[in-house]
Design a protein around this motif. Structure first.
Motif, PDB file in Angstrom:
ATOM      1  N   LEU A 169      -8.985  -2.905   6.605  1.00 32.88           N
ATOM      2  CA  LEU A 169      -9.431  -3.296   5.292  1.00 32.88           C
ATOM      3  C   LEU A 169      -9.581  -4.716   5.136  1.00 32.88           C
ATOM      4  CD1 LEU A 169      -7.307  -0.624   3.216  1.00 32.88           C
ATOM      5  CD2 LEU A 169      -9.704  -0.801   3.303  1.00 32.88           C
ATOM      6  N   ILE A 225     -10.117   1.378  -2.147  1.00 33.43           N
ATOM      7  CA  ILE A 225      -8.971   2.158  -1.640  1.00 33.43           C
ATOM      8  C   ILE A 225      -8.510   3.395  -2.160  1.00 33.43           C
ATOM      9  CG2 ILE A 225      -6.211   1.895  -1.474  1.00 33.43           C
ATOM     10  CD1 ILE A 225      -6.851  -1.141  -0.726  1.00 33.43           C
ATOM     11  N   CYS A 263     -10.611   6.041  -1.383  1.00 27.86           N
ATOM     12  CA  CYS A 263     -10.324   6.340   0.150  1.00 27.86           C
ATOM     13  C   CYS A 263      -9.246   7.171   0.158  1.00 27.86           C
ATOM     14  CB  CYS A 263     -10.311   5.224   0.919  1.00 27.86           C
ATOM     15  SG  CYS A 263     -11.703   4.247   1.328  1.00 27.86           S
ATOM     16  N   LEU A 280       0.914  -1.187  -0.091  1.00 25.07           N
ATOM     17  CA  LEU A 280      -0.231   0.087  -0.116  1.00 25.07           C
ATOM     18  C   LEU A 280       0.702   1.472  -0.018  1.00 25.07           C
ATOM     19  CD1 LEU A 280      -2.849   0.749  -0.377  1.00 25.07           C
ATOM     20  CD2 LEU A 280      -3.003   0.766   2.485  1.00 25.07           C
ATOM     21  N   CYS A 333      -3.078   1.176  -7.582  1.00 29.20           N
ATOM     22  CA  CYS A 333      -3.611  -0.188  -6.698  1.00 29.20           C
ATOM     23  C   CYS A 333      -3.326  -1.435  -7.694  1.00 29.20           C
ATOM     24  CB  CYS A 333      -4.908   0.259  -6.173  1.00 29.20           C
ATOM     25  SG  CYS A 333      -5.075   1.243  -4.795  1.00 29.20           S
TER      26      CYS A 333
END
Length: 290
Positions: free
Chosen positions: A87, A106, A109, A72, A286
């Motif tokens: 998550l 994600i 967010c 991440l 991602c």
């Protein structure tokens, strides 16, 4: 797939989803556990809950994505590492199962909550930026400058007051400003979340500042607005992470708006396409690294 292939975790996660907004009580858990000692009942329960193979795999830890603090941080080096455990634990309970679903969630967010760091929407804008973000409500840079001089509370109340359940001549615009990982906004929406989750978001909007509550608010909004299904419409090229931006004639445009799946996801979350390019860039990262 036999009934024994499905874990208790997967069964109860799906049961919570079916019962929402009613919470699963300890008595209900105990009764279900006792009943599931009968394999026939267990099999019928799994069939009724329509547990998919993919949901079973995720519940068993066999995820179609590699979400760790390290991966991440490749998407955003400033990401709040506390988000990862939440998550992984809560995502499947809200149907965030596939790689596209998790990556789209994600990416939204990251943009809306400054990589899971911001608790609430800030109105600490430059005049030019405030005018650009709220062009229908701020008519000029001079108007923006005059409004900002009154402070953030006044800005929020001016922009959001008297809308979607926010009562005029109150601080509802400020109290019910964007909160949670995807910036849930307005008093009506906070009470909808309260009804769906049994967390008193409407009565006490500051509850959305808690990290876990922020996640629940975002995931509940995501689920009830069909974003998991919309995420599956995100189309990429063969590398699996570059968003497809071909037009109807098959010509490469490099215009993210050509990607229908990404566009409808952002419109659902944002109500428009503010921050759309940044969202798409985060989405591609991602899809590449997770």
């Amino acid at each position: 797939m036999t009934s024994q292939t499905v874990t208790d975790t997967a069964i109860f996660a799906k049961l919570r989803e079916h019962l929402a907004p009613t919470k699963l009580s300890q008595l209900m858990v105990d009764i279900t556990n006792q009943a599931m000692t009968d394999n026939k009942f267990r099999g019928e329960l799994i069939e009724r809950l329509e547990l998919s193979v993919k949901e079973v795999e995720v519940a068993a830890g066999k995820r179609p994505y590699n979400l760790t603090i390290e991966t991440l941080k490749k998407v955003d080096p400033n990401v709040n590492p506390a988000a990862v455990e939440i998550l992984l634990r809560l995502g499947p309970q809200y149907g965030i199962i596939t790689k596209k679903q998790m990556c789209a969630f994600i990416a939204n967010c990251i943009h809306e909550s400054s990589a899971f760091n911001a608790k609430r929407e800030s109105f600490n804008y430059r005049p030019e930026r405030l005018r650009a973000v709220f062009p229908t409500r701020i008519k000029s840079v001079a108007d923006a400058r005059a409004l900002l001089a009154k402070g953030q509370v006044a800005v929020a109340n001016y922009l959001y007051g008297g809308r979607y359940g926010n009562r005029p001549n109150t601080n509802d615009g400020w109290d019910y400003r964007g909160g949670g990982w995807t910036g849930n906004t307005f008093r009506d929406n906070y009470f909808i979340l309260q009804n769906m989750t049994s967390i008193k978001f409407g009565d006490n909007p500051k509850l959305i500042e808690d990290m876990e509550n922020a996640a629940i608010a975002a995931m509940e909004f995501w689920r009830i607005n069909g974003c998991n299904e919309k995420a599956e419409k995100i189309n990429t090229y063969s590398n699996g992470y570059t968003l497809n931006t071909l037009n109807s004639k098959g010509i490469e445009t490099r215009d993210y708006k050509m990607n229908y799946g990404a566009r409808i996801i952002r419109q659902t979350v944002n109500g428009g396409l503010n921050g759309y390019t940044e969202f798409c860039q985060a989405l591609e990262k991602c899809l590449r690294y997770l």
